[in-house]
Scaffold this active site. Structure first.
Site, short mmCIF file in Angstrom:
data_model
loop_
_atom_site.label_atom_id
_atom_site.label_comp_id
_atom_site.label_asym_id
_atom_site.label_seq_id
_atom_site.Cartn_x
_atom_site.Cartn_y
_atom_site.Cartn_z
CE1 TYR A 220 -3.98 2.14 0.94
CE2 TYR A 220 -2.57 3.02 2.69
CZ TYR A 220 -3.73 3.08 1.93
OH TYR A 220 -4.65 4.08 2.18
CE LYS B 201 -3.82 5.08 -1.05
NZ LYS B 201 -4.86 5.52 -1.99
N1 NAD Z 1 -9.72 7.14 5.60
C1 NAD Z 1 -8.46 7.53 5.77
O1 NAD Z 1 -8.05 8.01 6.84
C2 NAD Z 1 -7.49 7.41 4.63
C3 NAD Z 1 -6.14 7.71 4.89
C4 NAD Z 1 -5.24 7.66 3.85
C5 NAD Z 1 -5.67 7.32 2.58
N2 NAD Z 1 -6.99 6.99 2.37
C6 NAD Z 1 -7.39 6.65 1.01
O2 NAD Z 1 -8.58 7.33 0.71
C7 NAD Z 1 -9.34 6.57 -0.22
C8 NAD Z 1 -10.76 6.39 0.30
O3 NAD Z 1 -10.68 5.63 1.48
P1 NAD Z 1 -11.89 5.50 2.53
O4 NAD Z 1 -11.27 5.62 3.86
O5 NAD Z 1 -13.01 6.36 2.16
O6 NAD Z 1 -12.22 3.92 2.34
P2 NAD Z 1 -13.58 3.14 2.07
O7 NAD Z 1 -13.22 1.71 2.20
O8 NAD Z 1 -14.69 3.67 2.92
O9 NAD Z 1 -13.93 3.48 0.55
C9 NAD Z 1 -13.25 2.93 -0.53
C10 NAD Z 1 -14.26 2.59 -1.61
O10 NAD Z 1 -13.55 2.17 -2.78
C11 NAD Z 1 -14.28 1.13 -3.37
N3 NAD Z 1 -13.38 0.33 -4.21
C12 NAD Z 1 -12.38 -0.47 -3.80
N4 NAD Z 1 -11.79 -1.05 -4.84
C13 NAD Z 1 -12.42 -0.59 -5.96
C14 NAD Z 1 -12.22 -0.81 -7.34
N5 NAD Z 1 -11.29 -1.65 -7.79
N6 NAD Z 1 -13.01 -0.14 -8.20
C15 NAD Z 1 -13.96 0.71 -7.77
N7 NAD Z 1 -14.21 0.93 -6.45
C16 NAD Z 1 -13.43 0.29 -5.57
C17 NAD Z 1 -14.84 0.34 -2.22
O11 NAD Z 1 -15.95 -0.46 -2.61
C18 NAD Z 1 -15.21 1.45 -1.24
O12 NAD Z 1 -16.55 1.87 -1.39
C19 NAD Z 1 -8.58 5.27 -0.43
O13 NAD Z 1 -7.76 5.38 -1.59
C20 NAD Z 1 -7.69 5.18 0.79
O14 NAD Z 1 -6.55 4.39 0.55
C21 NAD Z 1 -7.90 7.03 3.37
#
Ligand code: NAD
Length: 306
Positions: free
Chosen positions: A164, A168
């Site tokens: 990851y 990233k």
């Molecule tokens: N929440 C945090 O604190 C945080 C921190 C750093 C990075 N991120 C990044 O932010 C983004 C959103 O994360 P989140 O926390 O909202 O997570 P989340 O799991 O709530 O949402 C991610 C969504 O992506 C969808 N998804 C996954 N693989 C997919 C694919 N191949 N095609 C289409 N849709 C797909 C999932 O079904 C899900 O609805 C991600 O890239 C995550 O890595 C989040």
């Protein structure tokens, strides 16, 4: 309000828009007049299964608010299909939020090829595939706004996330080059490093933090970066709980070991290479480095020999 940043007639693709941050972006862009493609494969946190309901629910929410949205259920690995959905429904693409993501956390010694490949395919491959499919259209219309979603794990590293964090960090490299290539056609590309309550973080952050770090406090930065009035490009922003800050490279003054530089000299002077006090600088391009090195070599040559 008179200063409201509107997105009327703008078409916005949000990947992974069925939950967490993606859902919050989709709702807010729709409230501001944008036409939204709600992309979500509806997978579990580790990328298993699939469900159309996840995207459909957000489309329903948007329509109930009086907004405009269509659902798309393709994996981000198939960017052309997502772009086709946007063109079929709305005829253009203005904004891409590369947000979809999954986790396959495991210590590096136990990481399988599949854990590695899946993360690369979804995070890096997905951002590539979707952006590539829209890029020429953005160039032709001389407008595009793209957000790539990195992570604290990407910029700092994190135990159990070699896959990851590699993906990233790679996404910011993608931003840096596309920002340069998109510059003259008004395509602006930035990276965010968010922290927000979602199913990805619900068992990592404390309840106090989860209450403060709502996705809604990340959304305004993404809205601003994607607005036509914002010219910012090529930057990386940490964003959490309403806090926003940009980050950049800082170079130490360094050491110059001359044309006969030896490993033993480096050992002796190691602290100099790693010391951030004094004449630090903030390079923005590879050419800055080459200029600096040439400048040091020239200055050394010109120095009178004792
Ligand atoms: N929440 C945090 O604190 C945080 C921190 C750093 C990075 N991120 C990044 O932010 C983004 C959103 O994360 P989140 O926390 O909202 O997570 P989340 O799991 O709530 O949402 C991610 C969504 O992506 C969808 N998804 C996954 N693989 C997919 C694919 N191949 N095609 C289409 N849709 C797909 C999932 O079904 C899900 O609805 C991600 O890239 C995550 O890595 C989040």
């Amino acid at each position: 309000m008179a200063d409201t940043l509107r997105f009327d007639n703008r078409v916005i693709i949000v990947t992974g828009a069925g939950s967490g941050l993606g859902r919050a972006y989709a709702l807010e862009f729709a409230r501001r007049g944008g036409k939204i493609v709600v992309n979500d494969l509806g997978v579990s946190r580790v990328g298993e299964g699939s469900s159309a309901r996840v995207a459909d629910n957000v489309v329903d929410e948007i329509r109930k608010l009086g907004g405009t949205a269509v659902a798309n259920y393709d994996s981000v690995e198939f960017g052309e299909k997502i772009v086709k959905a946007a063109i079929d429904a709305f005829g253009r693409i203005d904004v891409i939020i590369n947000n979809a993501g999954i986790l396959r956390d495991v210590s590096f010694g136990k990481m399988t090829d599949n854990d590695w490949d899946l993360i690369m395919r979804v995070h890096l491959g997905g951002a590539f595939s979707l952006t590539k499919a829209a890029w020429l259209k953005m160039r032709e219309q001389k407008f595009g706004r793209i957000i790539n979603t990195s992570s604290g794990s990407g910029i700092y590293g994190n135990f159990g996330q070699a896959n990851y964090s590699t993906a990233k960090y790679g996404l910011h490299g993608f931003t840096l080059t596309l920002a340069k290539e998109g510059e003259k056609n008004n395509i602006r590309v930035n990276t965010i490093v968010p922290n927000a309550a979602s199913r990805m973080t619900e068992d990592i952050l404390t309840p106090d933090l989860l209450r403060l770090l709502t996705p809604e406090r990340v959304v305004p930065l993404v809205v601003y970066l994607c607005h036509e009035s914002c010219q910012q490009t090529g930057n990386l922003y940490e964003v959490a709980g309403g806090f926003i800050a940009t980050m950049r490279w800082q170079r130490s003054p360094g050491l110059y070991g001359g044309e006969n530089i030896r490993a033993e000299d480096i050992k002796r002077r190691w602290a100099e290479a790693n010391n951030y006090t004094g004449n630090v600088d903030y390079p923005q391009a590879h050419t800055d480095t080459l200029q600096k090195v040439m400048g040091i070599i020239e200055a050394e040559k010109a120095r009178p020999k004792l």
